[in-house]
Design an enzyme around this catalytic site. Structure first.
Site, PDB file in Angstrom:
ATOM      1  N   CYS A   6     -93.152 -12.751 103.581  1.00  0.00           N
ATOM      2  CA  CYS A   6     -94.359 -13.372 103.046  1.00  0.00           C
ATOM      3  C   CYS A   6     -94.053 -14.085 101.736  1.00  0.00           C
ATOM      4  O   CYS A   6     -93.010 -13.869 101.119  1.00  0.00           O
ATOM      5  CB  CYS A   6     -95.421 -12.306 102.807  1.00  0.00           C
ATOM      6  SG  CYS A   6     -95.686 -11.277 104.253  1.00  0.00           S
ATOM      7  N   ARG A  17     -91.786 -19.199 103.994  1.00  0.00           N
ATOM      8  CA  ARG A  17     -91.502 -17.759 104.025  1.00  0.00           C
ATOM      9  C   ARG A  17     -92.326 -17.038 105.083  1.00  0.00           C
ATOM     10  O   ARG A  17     -92.080 -15.860 105.361  1.00  0.00           O
ATOM     11  CB  ARG A  17     -91.771 -17.130 102.650  1.00  0.00           C
ATOM     12  CG  ARG A  17     -90.991 -17.764 101.509  1.00  0.00           C
ATOM     13  CD  ARG A  17     -91.414 -17.194 100.174  1.00  0.00           C
ATOM     14  NE  ARG A  17     -91.076 -15.792 100.088  1.00  0.00           N
ATOM     15  CZ  ARG A  17     -89.886 -15.344  99.678  1.00  0.00           C
ATOM     16  NH1 ARG A  17     -88.964 -16.205  99.327  1.00  0.00           N
ATOM     17  NH2 ARG A  17     -89.618 -14.064  99.642  1.00  0.00           N
ATOM     18  N   TRP A  61     -95.968 -13.377 106.916  1.00  0.00           N
ATOM     19  CA  TRP A  61     -95.066 -13.277 108.068  1.00  0.00           C
ATOM     20  C   TRP A  61     -95.298 -11.879 108.611  1.00  0.00           C
ATOM     21  O   TRP A  61     -94.923 -10.886 107.991  1.00  0.00           O
ATOM     22  CB  TRP A  61     -93.604 -13.444 107.623  1.00  0.00           C
ATOM     23  CG  TRP A  61     -92.670 -13.658 108.756  1.00  0.00           C
ATOM     24  CD1 TRP A  61     -92.409 -14.827 109.410  1.00  0.00           C
ATOM     25  CD2 TRP A  61     -91.796 -12.691 109.377  1.00  0.00           C
ATOM     26  NE1 TRP A  61     -91.460 -14.633 110.391  1.00  0.00           N
ATOM     27  CE2 TRP A  61     -91.069 -13.334 110.395  1.00  0.00           C
ATOM     28  CE3 TRP A  61     -91.585 -11.330 109.182  1.00  0.00           C
ATOM     29  CZ2 TRP A  61     -90.149 -12.668 111.196  1.00  0.00           C
ATOM     30  CZ3 TRP A  61     -90.667 -10.665 109.983  1.00  0.00           C
ATOM     31  CH2 TRP A  61     -89.959 -11.344 110.977  1.00  0.00           C
ATOM     32  N   ASN A  74     -95.647  -8.603  99.563  1.00  0.00           N
ATOM     33  CA  ASN A  74     -94.527  -9.112 100.362  1.00  0.00           C
ATOM     34  C   ASN A  74     -93.541  -7.959 100.532  1.00  0.00           C
ATOM     35  O   ASN A  74     -93.109  -7.354  99.550  1.00  0.00           O
ATOM     36  CB  ASN A  74     -93.833 -10.273  99.638  1.00  0.00           C
ATOM     37  CG  ASN A  74     -92.499 -10.602 100.315  1.00  0.00           C
ATOM     38  OD1 ASN A  74     -92.315 -10.352 101.501  1.00  0.00           O
ATOM     39  ND2 ASN A  74     -91.556 -11.123  99.537  1.00  0.00           N
ATOM     40  N   GLY A  75     -93.225  -7.620 101.789  1.00  0.00           N
ATOM     41  CA  GLY A  75     -92.277  -6.519 102.022  1.00  0.00           C
ATOM     42  C   GLY A  75     -92.830  -5.525 103.020  1.00  0.00           C
ATOM     43  O   GLY A  75     -93.743  -5.852 103.793  1.00  0.00           O
ATOM     44  N   GLU A 105     -73.067 -22.136 115.481  1.00  0.00           N
ATOM     45  CA  GLU A 105     -74.147 -22.653 114.631  1.00  0.00           C
ATOM     46  C   GLU A 105     -74.999 -23.675 115.386  1.00  0.00           C
ATOM     47  O   GLU A 105     -76.222 -23.683 115.284  1.00  0.00           O
ATOM     48  CB  GLU A 105     -73.544 -23.269 113.352  1.00  0.00           C
ATOM     49  CG  GLU A 105     -74.513 -23.996 112.437  1.00  0.00           C
ATOM     50  CD  GLU A 105     -75.655 -23.156 111.887  1.00  0.00           C
ATOM     51  OE1 GLU A 105     -76.574 -23.741 111.303  1.00  0.00           O
ATOM     52  OE2 GLU A 105     -75.657 -21.918 112.099  1.00  0.00           O
ATOM     53  N   LYS A 165     -79.027 -23.435 116.065  1.00  0.00           N
ATOM     54  CA  LYS A 165     -79.993 -24.481 115.678  1.00  0.00           C
ATOM     55  C   LYS A 165     -80.910 -24.837 116.846  1.00  0.00           C
ATOM     56  O   LYS A 165     -82.116 -24.967 116.689  1.00  0.00           O
ATOM     57  CB  LYS A 165     -79.249 -25.720 115.147  1.00  0.00           C
ATOM     58  CG  LYS A 165     -78.653 -25.484 113.750  1.00  0.00           C
ATOM     59  CD  LYS A 165     -79.732 -25.442 112.714  1.00  0.00           C
ATOM     60  CE  LYS A 165     -79.398 -24.833 111.377  1.00  0.00           C
ATOM     61  NZ  LYS A 165     -79.168 -23.409 111.343  1.00  0.00           N
ATOM     62  N   GLU A 176     -83.376 -21.852 117.317  1.00  0.00           N
ATOM     63  CA  GLU A 176     -84.433 -21.622 116.317  1.00  0.00           C
ATOM     64  C   GLU A 176     -85.364 -22.823 116.169  1.00  0.00           C
ATOM     65  O   GLU A 176     -86.496 -22.665 115.715  1.00  0.00           O
ATOM     66  CB  GLU A 176     -83.819 -21.217 114.970  1.00  0.00           C
ATOM     67  CG  GLU A 176     -82.964 -22.236 114.272  1.00  0.00           C
ATOM     68  CD  GLU A 176     -82.392 -21.682 112.959  1.00  0.00           C
ATOM     69  OE1 GLU A 176     -81.303 -22.117 112.571  1.00  0.00           O
ATOM     70  OE2 GLU A 176     -83.039 -20.814 112.341  1.00  0.00           O
ATOM     71  N   HIS A 214     -63.700 -16.236 131.445  1.00  0.00           N
ATOM     72  CA  HIS A 214     -63.889 -14.775 131.521  1.00  0.00           C
ATOM     73  C   HIS A 214     -65.356 -14.408 131.725  1.00  0.00           C
ATOM     74  O   HIS A 214     -65.793 -13.318 131.369  1.00  0.00           O
ATOM     75  CB  HIS A 214     -63.318 -14.124 130.251  1.00  0.00           C
ATOM     76  CG  HIS A 214     -61.911 -14.562 129.991  1.00  0.00           C
ATOM     77  ND1 HIS A 214     -60.844 -14.134 130.754  1.00  0.00           N
ATOM     78  CD2 HIS A 214     -61.418 -15.445 129.080  1.00  0.00           C
ATOM     79  CE1 HIS A 214     -59.738 -14.704 130.302  1.00  0.00           C
ATOM     80  NE2 HIS A 214     -60.056 -15.504 129.304  1.00  0.00           N
ATOM     81  N   LYS A 237     -87.699 -18.184 105.999  1.00  0.00           N
ATOM     82  CA  LYS A 237     -86.496 -18.672 105.311  1.00  0.00           C
ATOM     83  C   LYS A 237     -85.667 -17.545 104.717  1.00  0.00           C
ATOM     84  O   LYS A 237     -84.439 -17.566 104.767  1.00  0.00           O
ATOM     85  CB  LYS A 237     -86.911 -19.650 104.216  1.00  0.00           C
ATOM     86  CG  LYS A 237     -85.769 -20.295 103.461  1.00  0.00           C
ATOM     87  CD  LYS A 237     -85.103 -21.355 104.295  1.00  0.00           C
ATOM     88  CE  LYS A 237     -83.921 -22.026 103.632  1.00  0.00           C
ATOM     89  NZ  LYS A 237     -83.072 -22.731 104.576  1.00  0.00           N
TER      90      LYS A 237
HETATM   91  C1  AGP Z   1     -80.698 -20.247 109.574  1.00  0.00           C
HETATM   92  O1  AGP Z   1     -81.075 -21.488 109.914  1.00  0.00           O
HETATM   93  C2  AGP Z   1     -81.732 -19.256 109.444  1.00  0.00           C
HETATM   94  N1  AGP Z   1     -82.693 -19.633 108.527  1.00  0.00           N
HETATM   95  C3  AGP Z   1     -81.220 -17.845 109.217  1.00  0.00           C
HETATM   96  O2  AGP Z   1     -80.329 -17.523 110.244  1.00  0.00           O
HETATM   97  C4  AGP Z   1     -80.503 -17.617 107.869  1.00  0.00           C
HETATM   98  O3  AGP Z   1     -79.269 -18.218 107.883  1.00  0.00           O
HETATM   99  C5  AGP Z   1     -80.333 -16.110 107.663  1.00  0.00           C
HETATM  100  O4  AGP Z   1     -81.611 -15.530 107.619  1.00  0.00           O
HETATM  101  C6  AGP Z   1     -79.560 -15.802 106.390  1.00  0.00           C
HETATM  102  O5  AGP Z   1     -80.261 -16.255 105.281  1.00  0.00           O
HETATM  103  P1  AGP Z   1     -79.533 -16.281 103.856  1.00  0.00           P
HETATM  104  O6  AGP Z   1     -78.395 -17.238 103.943  1.00  0.00           O
HETATM  105  O7  AGP Z   1     -80.602 -16.740 102.904  1.00  0.00           O
HETATM  106  O8  AGP Z   1     -79.072 -14.884 103.568  1.00  0.00           O
END
Ligand code: AGP
Length: 620
Positions: free
Chosen positions: A2, A27, A74, A98-99, A493, A497, A500, A516, A615
């Site tokens: 959050c 967030r 969130w 938040n948490g 990666e 992408k 997500e 394999h 994020k």
């Molecule tokens: C990546 O696009 C995502 N937002 C997520 O996987 C992110 O890399 C991961 O949560 C780690 O975040 P950080 O680098 O802030 O620790």
């Protein structure tokens, strides 16, 4: 996780709070709400879903007052709904959190046994009830909060106000970030510096278990044992403009096109151009907000026996890239792992180990836990973050920075390439330190890296082809990203992408592993994206591509220059400029970022705020 924000000052509090929520919406965006002082009570307005829903509601019932708190959610406990939205109000006490309060169910049972009635399914509401109950015994918000705090277990950053003390906001935290912005005639407090920048660059980072009371626009700080304490504000270098879209359709697209500049900032920070050598004096730098930290002992790097690089998500794939670089350049054994696994698998961390943790936000809970675990195990630690003053930055022994600037798109892009650049330079630095590389070889490597920003711009100029290719993603049942060597983590990666951003089932795979198992997946419904630059793995990767093509797989390939062979075998061929292996990953990642971006954009998805994600993940 959050985003929370609070404001005390002469400006239109609702406007300030909604403006702050806009900067924090990356967030979490399941619901949002504000509580603003209206005369002698705090009026609460909440709405499910995106912030725009709250803005609509606020048009109908705008409340004016000098003090307020707000939240964008969130969801963890309780489904996304208005009922579970924050602020929660109990007997005049309004709270945003938040948490996660881990012991909330025992506390809730105890409170319900004492007659408390809950109006939501959240863990957060428990804290409002506890404080409201305590206020009956000690009718002062600060005192009551200090009394309740020890009863809370878990991760929390909390802002609280109370109808009976309409001039007071109390805030405290354990784990997730909370920053106080000290303006000339106003105070703003929130989860992230970006939300404070429009009002001040003068900030104070709260430490775990510290409390602050903002009364009549004066902020007072209390240490974890309740004593009043003096906190020296620090200057933040970022500007509000950096957090704007600057004409791009999405923050993510802007951040992808900022990558040449971000990598150039890394090179100018860590390369001494006059001696053509790498310098990492910043390892000794004291992070923002820290004054008493012992300097990192650089000579330790000469004798380090094993390096662990630990992270989550995209940062983990940067760790994998680091493993290839450091082992190849410096010959030091490197172990990489997901932080969420490493923290519980009781890893063997021998003496003379260095633990590097990578985190864009510097707040990811699992990565922070690994850092604390490594320090307890006696290892030297280095943080590589994009957020000066973040918890991970402040708690590590040595400090490296991604220099990527504010990254708002939830899908990380420029922070990833900046990290690859820092890790490449770190590999060269270790190799020089341990005489595994000559000064001449260092100069050549630096020359290759210095050509990156212009090579990246060249790749970005092909964006038209990437968006055309993205149109061919439609109608495929699955997506396999293949790569070898340093391009294996890039394939991982690329798949992340697409997952997500476009919610498509994609997998990254080491190309040599296809036979394999995954080869069984291949038919004409499977799109195979192969990263195949002309490097030492070229021939092997080409034969893996041929295997996939032989089973009917539809090929999108990323190669070097005008690669006729690849072109003939591919439905779409995307070209990279001729380059050295050392820079390969930083170039090949751009097409896979833009492919995912364009697929998601064509499908009309919210590229900057993908569903179910946030994020910075500040809870386990
Ligand atoms: C990546 O696009 C995502 N937002 C997520 O996987 C992110 O890399 C991961 O949560 C780690 O975040 P950080 O680098 O802030 O620790």
């Amino acid at each position: 996780m959050c985003g929370i924000i609070g404001y005390y000052g002469p400006k239109d509090t609702t406007e300030v709070l909604v403006g702050g929520l806009k900067k924090l919406e990356y967030r979490g965006y399941d619901s949002s709400g504000v509580a603003v002082l209206n005369g002698s009570t705090f009026d609460v307005v909440r709405a499910e879903g995106k912030l725009t829903n709250l803005e609509t509601k606020l048009l109908e019932s705008k409340v004016k007052g000098p003090l307020g708190i707000a939240h964008t959610r969130w969801a963890t406990h309780g489904v996304p709904s208005e009922r579970n939205a924050h602020p929660h109000k109990v007997d005049g006490v309004c709270l945003v959190h938040n948490g996660i309060i881990e012991n909330f169910s025992e506390l809730k049972e105890e409170l319900m046994a004492q007659g408390a009635v809950f109006s939501s399914d959240t863990d957060s509401e428990v804290v409002a009830h506890l404080v409201a109950r305590q206020l009956k015994k000690t009718p002062d918000l600060l005192t009551s909060v200090q009394a309740v705090l020890p009863r809370l277990h878990g991760a929390y950053a909390i802002l609280i106000v109370w109808d009976q003390q309409p001039d007071t906001l109390v805030a405290f935290k354990n784990g997730p970030p909370l920053i106080v912005g000290l303006g000339k005639d106003e105070t703003v407090i929130g989860s992230d510096v970006q939300a404070l920048l429009p009002y001040t660059n003068n900030v104070v980072y709260l430490e775990d278990f510290e409390v602050t009371q903002i009364k009549n626009n004066k902020a007072t700080f209390y240490s974890k044992n309740g004593q009043e304490t003096v906190k020296k504000p620090i200057q933040v270098r970022w500007t509000p403009q950096q957090a704007e879209k600057q004409g791009y359709k999405h923050y993510m697209l802007k951040e992808i096109f900022e990558q040449p500049k971000a990598v150039a900032s890394v090179l100018s920070k860590y390369v001494n151009l006059s001696t053509q050598s790498v310098q990492f004096e910043s390892l000794k730098e004291c992070p923002l907000g820290q004054t008493d930290q012992k300097e990192f002992d650089i000579s330790f790097l000469k004798k380090v026996d094993r390096i662990f690089i630990i992270a989550c998500g995209t940062s983990f794939y940067a760790s994998m890239y680091g493993e290839y670089l450091i082992e190849k350049l410096a010959g030091i054994p490197v172990e990489v792992d997901f932080a969420s696994e490493f923290r519980y698998r009781e890893p063997v961390i021998p003496a003379n180990s260095l633990v590097v943790v990578i985190s864009q936000s510097g707040e990811t809970a699992d990565t922070l836990a690994v850092l604390r675990m490594a320090k307890e195990a006696g290892a030297q630690t280095i943080s590589l973050t994009n957020t000066r003053g973040s918890t991970i930055d402040r708690e590590a022994h040595g400090h490296l920075y991604m220099e990527a600037g504010v990254e708002i798109g939830v899908a990380s892009t420029k922070a990833f390439t900046s990290t690859l650049a820092v890790i490449s330079l770190f590999g060269i630095y270790l190799a020089r330190l341990r005489e595994k590389m000559s000064a001449v070889e260092e100069k050549k490597a630096i020359q290759n890296l210095l050509s990156l920003p212009s090579q990246m711009e060249a790749v970005l100029s092909f964006d038209k082809f990437f968006s055309e290719t993205a149109n061919h993603f439609k109608g495929h049942k699955g997506f396999l990203y293949l790569g070898r060597g340093v391009n294996y983590p890039i394939a991982m990666e690329g798949a992340l992408k697409l997952k997500e951003l476009a919610y498509m089932h994609a997998e990254g795979y080491a190309a040599g592993e296809m036979k394999h198992g995954p080869l069984a997946l291949i038919d004409d419904k499977m799109l195979v994206i192969v990263i195949c630059p002309q490097d030492q793995h070229y021939e092997k990767t080409l034969s893996n591509l041929q295997e996939a093509k032989a089973r009917g797989g539809v090929i999108v390939s990323i190669g070097t220059g005008e690669d006729k062979k690849l072109k003939e075998m591919s439905q779409d061929y995307l070209s990279l400029p001729k380059h050295d292996w050392l820079t390969s990953g930083l170039l090949s990642v751009i097409p896979v970022q833009l492919l995912a971006y364009h697929v998601a954009d064509v499908m009309g998805y919210d590229v900057d705020q993908p569903r179910n994600l946030a994020k910075s993940v500040t809870v386990e």
